[in-house]
Design a protein around this motif. Structure first.
Motif, PDB file in Angstrom:
ATOM      1  N   GLY A 138       0.831  -1.198   0.000  1.00 47.46           N
ATOM      2  CA  GLY A 138       0.000   0.000   0.000  1.00 47.46           C
ATOM      3  C   GLY A 138       0.861   1.242   0.000  1.00 47.46           C
ATOM      4  O   GLY A 138       2.063   1.194  -0.297  1.00 47.46           O
ATOM      5  N   ARG A 139       0.259   2.361   0.347  1.00 42.08           N
ATOM      6  CA  ARG A 139       1.011   3.613   0.412  1.00 42.08           C
ATOM      7  C   ARG A 139       1.694   3.688   1.779  1.00 42.08           C
ATOM      8  O   ARG A 139       1.262   4.418   2.680  1.00 42.08           O
ATOM      9  CB  ARG A 139       0.079   4.798   0.182  1.00 42.08           C
ATOM     10  CG  ARG A 139       0.859   6.079  -0.130  1.00 42.08           C
ATOM     11  CD  ARG A 139      -0.045   7.263  -0.370  1.00 42.08           C
ATOM     12  NE  ARG A 139       0.773   8.458  -0.571  1.00 42.08           N
ATOM     13  CZ  ARG A 139       0.401   9.686  -0.253  1.00 42.08           C
ATOM     14  NH1 ARG A 139      -0.792   9.913   0.277  1.00 42.08           N
ATOM     15  NH2 ARG A 139       1.216  10.707  -0.466  1.00 42.08           N
ATOM     16  N   ASP A 140       2.757   2.910   1.903  1.00 46.68           N
ATOM     17  CA  ASP A 140       3.468   2.782   3.172  1.00 46.68           C
ATOM     18  C   ASP A 140       4.955   2.596   2.871  1.00 46.68           C
ATOM     19  O   ASP A 140       5.404   2.821   1.736  1.00 46.68           O
ATOM     20  CB  ASP A 140       2.900   1.614   3.984  1.00 46.68           C
ATOM     21  CG  ASP A 140       2.840   0.317   3.174  1.00 46.68           C
ATOM     22  OD1 ASP A 140       3.722   0.102   2.309  1.00 46.68           O
ATOM     23  OD2 ASP A 140       1.911  -0.487   3.396  1.00 46.68           O
ATOM     24  N   ASN A 141       5.701   2.146   3.851  1.00 50.93           N
ATOM     25  CA  ASN A 141       7.150   2.010   3.674  1.00 50.93           C
ATOM     26  C   ASN A 141       7.544   0.915   2.697  1.00 50.93           C
ATOM     27  O   ASN A 141       8.709   0.820   2.310  1.00 50.93           O
ATOM     28  CB  ASN A 141       7.830   1.776   5.023  1.00 50.93           C
ATOM     29  CG  ASN A 141       7.909   3.037   5.857  1.00 50.93           C
ATOM     30  OD1 ASN A 141       7.664   4.141   5.353  1.00 50.93           O
ATOM     31  ND2 ASN A 141       8.228   2.900   7.136  1.00 50.93           N
ATOM     32  N   THR A 202      -9.509   6.173  -7.814  1.00 51.58           N
ATOM     33  CA  THR A 202     -10.350   4.998  -7.589  1.00 51.58           C
ATOM     34  C   THR A 202     -11.231   4.677  -8.793  1.00 51.58           C
ATOM     35  O   THR A 202     -11.294   3.518  -9.215  1.00 51.58           O
ATOM     36  CB  THR A 202     -11.197   5.188  -6.317  1.00 51.58           C
ATOM     37  OG1 THR A 202     -10.314   5.306  -5.187  1.00 51.58           O
ATOM     38  CG2 THR A 202     -12.129   4.008  -6.096  1.00 51.58           C
ATOM     39  N   PRO A 203     -11.912   5.670  -9.414  1.00 56.95           N
ATOM     40  CA  PRO A 203     -12.668   5.339 -10.632  1.00 56.95           C
ATOM     41  C   PRO A 203     -11.778   4.808 -11.752  1.00 56.95           C
ATOM     42  O   PRO A 203     -12.174   3.913 -12.501  1.00 56.95           O
ATOM     43  CB  PRO A 203     -13.314   6.679 -11.015  1.00 56.95           C
ATOM     44  CG  PRO A 203     -13.427   7.421  -9.735  1.00 56.95           C
ATOM     45  CD  PRO A 203     -12.180   7.053  -8.985  1.00 56.95           C
ATOM     46  N   ALA A 219      -3.452  -2.561  -3.758  1.00 60.86           N
ATOM     47  CA  ALA A 219      -2.639  -2.877  -2.577  1.00 60.86           C
ATOM     48  C   ALA A 219      -2.915  -1.824  -1.513  1.00 60.86           C
ATOM     49  O   ALA A 219      -2.684  -0.637  -1.727  1.00 60.86           O
ATOM     50  CB  ALA A 219      -1.159  -2.885  -2.938  1.00 60.86           C
ATOM     51  N   GLY A 220      -3.434  -2.269  -0.373  1.00 63.80           N
ATOM     52  CA  GLY A 220      -3.711  -1.333   0.714  1.00 63.80           C
ATOM     53  C   GLY A 220      -5.010  -0.582   0.517  1.00 63.80           C
ATOM     54  O   GLY A 220      -5.684  -0.705  -0.512  1.00 63.80           O
ATOM     55  N   PRO A 221      -5.369   0.233   1.488  1.00 61.38           N
ATOM     56  CA  PRO A 221      -6.642   0.968   1.430  1.00 61.38           C
ATOM     57  C   PRO A 221      -6.563   2.178   0.506  1.00 61.38           C
ATOM     58  O   PRO A 221      -5.478   2.636   0.120  1.00 61.38           O
ATOM     59  CB  PRO A 221      -6.844   1.416   2.882  1.00 61.38           C
ATOM     60  CG  PRO A 221      -5.447   1.558   3.412  1.00 61.38           C
ATOM     61  CD  PRO A 221      -4.644   0.471   2.756  1.00 61.38           C
ATOM     62  N   GLU A 222      -7.735   2.696   0.161  1.00 59.31           N
ATOM     63  CA  GLU A 222      -7.836   3.937  -0.601  1.00 59.31           C
ATOM     64  C   GLU A 222      -7.195   5.059   0.211  1.00 59.31           C
ATOM     65  O   GLU A 222      -7.284   5.073   1.444  1.00 59.31           O
ATOM     66  CB  GLU A 222      -9.312   4.238  -0.868  1.00 59.31           C
ATOM     67  CG  GLU A 222      -9.570   5.442  -1.756  1.00 59.31           C
ATOM     68  CD  GLU A 222     -11.059   5.686  -1.952  1.00 59.31           C
ATOM     69  OE1 GLU A 222     -11.488   5.875  -3.091  1.00 59.31           O
ATOM     70  OE2 GLU A 222     -11.800   5.691  -0.932  1.00 59.31           O
TER      71      GLU A 222
END
Length: 274
Positions: A138-141, A202-203, A219-222
């Motif tokens: 996701g938008r993480d490390n 998202t769209p 991958a990961g949440p919005e």
């Protein structure tokens, strides 16, 4: 019997113009100034499905349907000028177009250059391939040290560069931000293994997963799920802003706005109007 004044041929265009102005005023209370009489010339970068893209040689997408409906409310014929996203604001400031209709994310830098009429809220997602060889979560490390493909000049580039700075500040490997001209190009880069992940709206992700099944996944949440997008007009052009707001208000009241959202299978949460 009252004798009506005789109209000359020269008078007819003037009367037609007055009637058209009255029609616009009835619809929106404001007759917007336009570059070309009777037309609503707009700039768009038609590479951002499902908002604006080309299919069978024709412009289509959510924003294209939206501007057509707005044009009807304003008694103006929408005329598209398709160009690169980076050229949209300069074209507006150079008075080549009346407005920008291109799913433009509203941020402070752009708001300093143009005025916005918001019409939608959307989020963004991280997309990877199904096998996800780099284990991006996701938008993480997990993005640190990876290559993220984004559309040049889009808000996703801003997000990717923020993540790059975050990784560097934490003493981790930087994010390699790969900028490409279109969202389609970023998806292809990911598919070909030149990028490890992409950022998209998202769209846009919904459209991608529907059109190319069994290739990508999220991958990961919005993230940034309350981002506004808006139609951009020249700074200080209050008449155009008011006309667009009036047209949108009527479209919400008569159901047209909702119909366009449903046609493009956007989630109900995108609506800015209850």
């Amino acid at each position: 019997m009252t004798t009506l004044p005789r109209l000359s041929l020269r008078s007819i265009p003037l009367i037609s113009a007055l009637l058209a102005a009255q029609f616009v005023n009835a619809a929106t209370d404001v007759a917007p100034p336009v570059i070309t009489a009777g037309q609503l010339t707009y700039g768009t970068a038609a590479t951002f499905a499902p908002f604006e893209f080309q299919a069978g040689g024709k412009l289509t997408g959510f924003d294209i349907d939206l501007i057509e409906a707005i044009g009807k409310k304003l008694a103006l014929k929408p005329i598209a000028m398709n160009m690169e996203f980076q050229g949209l604001i300069p074209a507006l400031q150079g008075q080549r177009i009346d407005l920008i209709n291109s799913a433009m994310y509203m941020n402070e830098a752009r708001a300093a250059q143009v005025d916005f009429v918001p019409y939608l809220r959307i989020g963004n997602q991280v997309v990877v391939t199904l096998d996800n060889p780099e284990k991006v979560t996701g938008r993480d490390n997990s993005l640190c040290g990876k290559t993220v493909a984004v559309t040049l000049g889009g808000i996703e580039e801003t997000y990717a560069r923020q993540d790059d700075q975050r990784c560097r500040s934490a003493g981790l490997q930087p994010v390699k931000v790969q900028t490409l001209p279109t969202a389609q190009a970023t998806a292809l880069s990911l598919r070909q293994g030149r990028a490890d992940a992409i950022f998209d709206s998202t769209p846009g992700v919904v459209q991608l997963l529907r059109e190319v099944p069994d290739v990508y996944k999220t991958a990961g949440p919005e993230f940034e799920s309350d981002t506004r997008i808006g139609i951009a007009v020249t700074k200080g052009n209050t008449a155009m802003s008011a006309a667009l707001q009036g047209a949108l208000k009527e479209m919400v009241a008569d159901g047209t706005y909702k119909q366009i959202i449903e046609k493009w299978k956007f989630p109900e949460t995108v609506s800015l109007f209850d």
